[in-house]
Design an enzyme around this catalytic site. Structure first.
Site, PDB file in Angstrom:
ATOM      1  N   ARG A  52     -15.465 -54.597 -20.577  1.00 50.84           N
ATOM      2  CA  ARG A  52     -16.563 -53.602 -20.757  1.00 50.84           C
ATOM      3  C   ARG A  52     -16.507 -53.005 -22.253  1.00 50.84           C
ATOM      4  NH1 ARG A  52     -17.439 -50.961 -14.883  1.00 50.84           N
ATOM      5  NH2 ARG A  52     -18.962 -52.582 -14.263  1.00 50.84           N
ATOM      6  N   GLY A 366     -21.283 -57.652 -11.384  1.00 52.74           N
ATOM      7  CA  GLY A 366     -20.513 -57.198 -10.076  1.00 52.74           C
ATOM      8  C   GLY A 366     -19.363 -58.262  -9.620  1.00 52.74           C
ATOM      9  N   GLY A 389     -25.594 -53.170 -10.505  1.00 53.15           N
ATOM     10  CA  GLY A 389     -26.667 -52.500  -9.858  1.00 53.15           C
ATOM     11  C   GLY A 389     -27.947 -52.707 -10.718  1.00 53.15           C
TER      12      GLY A 389
END
Ligand code: AMP
Length: 411
Positions: A52, A366, A389
């Site tokens: 990330r 995810g 999400g």
């Protein structure tokens, strides 16, 4: 203050009608960049996966190269609105320093005199990381006063935190009211693939959906209805569809309240001429335990007391053949309980088939992101989303608040 983009001709123009960082004159200016540094840690507070952080480096490096004063802010975990050292971003500052190969100053609070003081001493090209935004309960409440305090630290707001774009928080939505606001490069890329490509795919376009529940993916199925040529369903969600066709599925996962919906969707897709594939065989076990006895059986022959926990080899072959002529593939959700070795083979085999396809390949965030990492095929895919999400919401055709809040391209 705002300049012309160097990427005006890119495909993104059609789907993201918002300012992007390369349309701002940020030289010497304070730029508040909301990033998603919500990385996983082990018990000794060591970062176990820094992807990330890496995925937002293009935006950070661009801002540094342009001579901006770079102020980075993120959430990390759920500290419940108060300081908690287990959720400090201090280890992230150290990792970022190594990745950027330059000093990263750390502000022990995201607002207040310490942060203000540190920022007031910044020069162009300097980088400051603020402490976890969620040390303040006001962040998740999208409190206007808190958003204003954050905005007071900067001249521009840039949102590169795609993984948080589906949440209306002070640092993703509230702050945009007070500053000229633009998308970062990661945010642009996510929209380009998850919206741009999915809305205008090169055909044949194949969607592979899996994961535990139909209810989690129903919105995506409905949205893809007029866009895909084939849908391949694996994972736990397949069994609600099979049950809806009137077959027994043993003790496999079935969402009783979704049976009718599953039947309706399958018929709708069929009427639209979309090919709909379900598993023809499965790996079954009586319990989910790693050492449990397993068998491979045809899907219509799952005995009572046994549950299907992965797709079987015939299904892998079927799905892989169905992928062969694809020009665009979208994959969201594992084919089985891939976290346990005995039930991981279906997911990993499909990961390889997707990676080998002569197609533009997009993998949802995810669990699927984790699965393709474990399968070792990340480099062979066109794009892996960094948001779980948020990627689902985009694939459902919904607007993301973190994007809607940014300044329009032609206000
Ligand atoms: P989702 O968040 O809906 O994408 O679901 C991901 C989870 O689905 C993973 O943790 C898998 O272990 C689980 N899963 C996949 N296949 C099955 C299955 N056949 N039965 C139960 N759970 C499954």
């Amino acid at each position: 203050m705002i300049r012309k983009s160097s990427s005006d001709t890119s495909a993104i123009k059609d789907v993201l009608n918002k300012l992007s960082i390369d349309e701002l004159n940020i030289k010497g200016k304070r730029v508040f960049i909301r990033v998603d540094f919500n990385v996983p840690f082990d018990d000794n507070l060591r970062i176990t996966d820094d992807s990330r952080i890496r995925s937002t480096l293009p935006t950070i490096n661009y801002a540094i190269d342009e001579g901006a004063k770079v102020i980075l802010a993120s959430h990390l975990g759920r500290p419940k609105g108060k300081p908690d050292p287990r959720f400090s971003l201090a280890p992230v500052a150290k990792r970022l320093q190594r990745l950027l190969d330059k000093d990263v100053l750390f502000a022990p609070d995201c607002i207040g005199p310490q942060a203000e003081n540190l920022i007031s001493k910044m020069k162009g090209g300097d980088v400051v990381l603020l402490e976890n935004l969620r040390y303040h309960a006001e962040e998740e409440k999208n409190d206007e006063g808190f958003a204003k305090s954050l905005s007071a630290l900067a001249d521009f707001f840039v949102n590169d935190a795609f993984g948080a774009a589906h949440r209306a928080h002070a640092s993703t939505v509230g702050i945009a009211k007070f500053l000229p606001s633009a998308a970062g490069f990661l945010m642009k890329k996510e929209i380009e693939y998850l919206k741009g490509v999915v809305e205008n795919p090169i055909r044949p376009f194949v969607a592979i959906l899996g994961g535990a529940k139909v209810s989690g993916k129903i919105g995506v199925l409905e949205h893809l209805e007029n866009k895909v040529d084939k849908v391949l369903i694996g994972g736990g969600m397949a069994f609600t569809f099979i049950k809806a066709m009137g077959y027994e599925v043993g003790d496999s996962l079935v969402e009783a309240d979704m049976v009718e919906t599953a039947q309706r969707i399958r018929k709708k897709l069929k009427n639209a001429g979309i090919k709909f594939y379900l598993p023809v065989d499965c790996v079954i076990a009586q319990t989910l335990e790693p050492g449990a006895e397993t068998k491979i059986v045809p899907t219509l022959e799952i005995p009572k007391g046994w549950k299907a926990l992965d797709i079987g080899p015939a299904t892998v072959k079927l799905f892989s053949e169905a992928l062969e002529n694809a020009k665009t593939i979208l994959w969201n959700g594992p084919m089985g309980v891939f976290e346990i070795d005995a039930f991981s083979r279906g997911t990993f085999s499909i990961a390889h088939s997707v990676a080998d396809a002569y197609a533009l390949t997009i993998v949802g965030g995810g669990d699927t992101d984790l699965a393709v990492h474990r399968a070792g095929v990340t480099n062979a895919l066109s794009f892996i989303s960094t948001g779980g999400g948020a990627s689902l919401q985009l694939l459902e055709g919904k607007e993301l608040p973190g994007i809607a809040a940014l300044t329009d391209k032609n206000p």
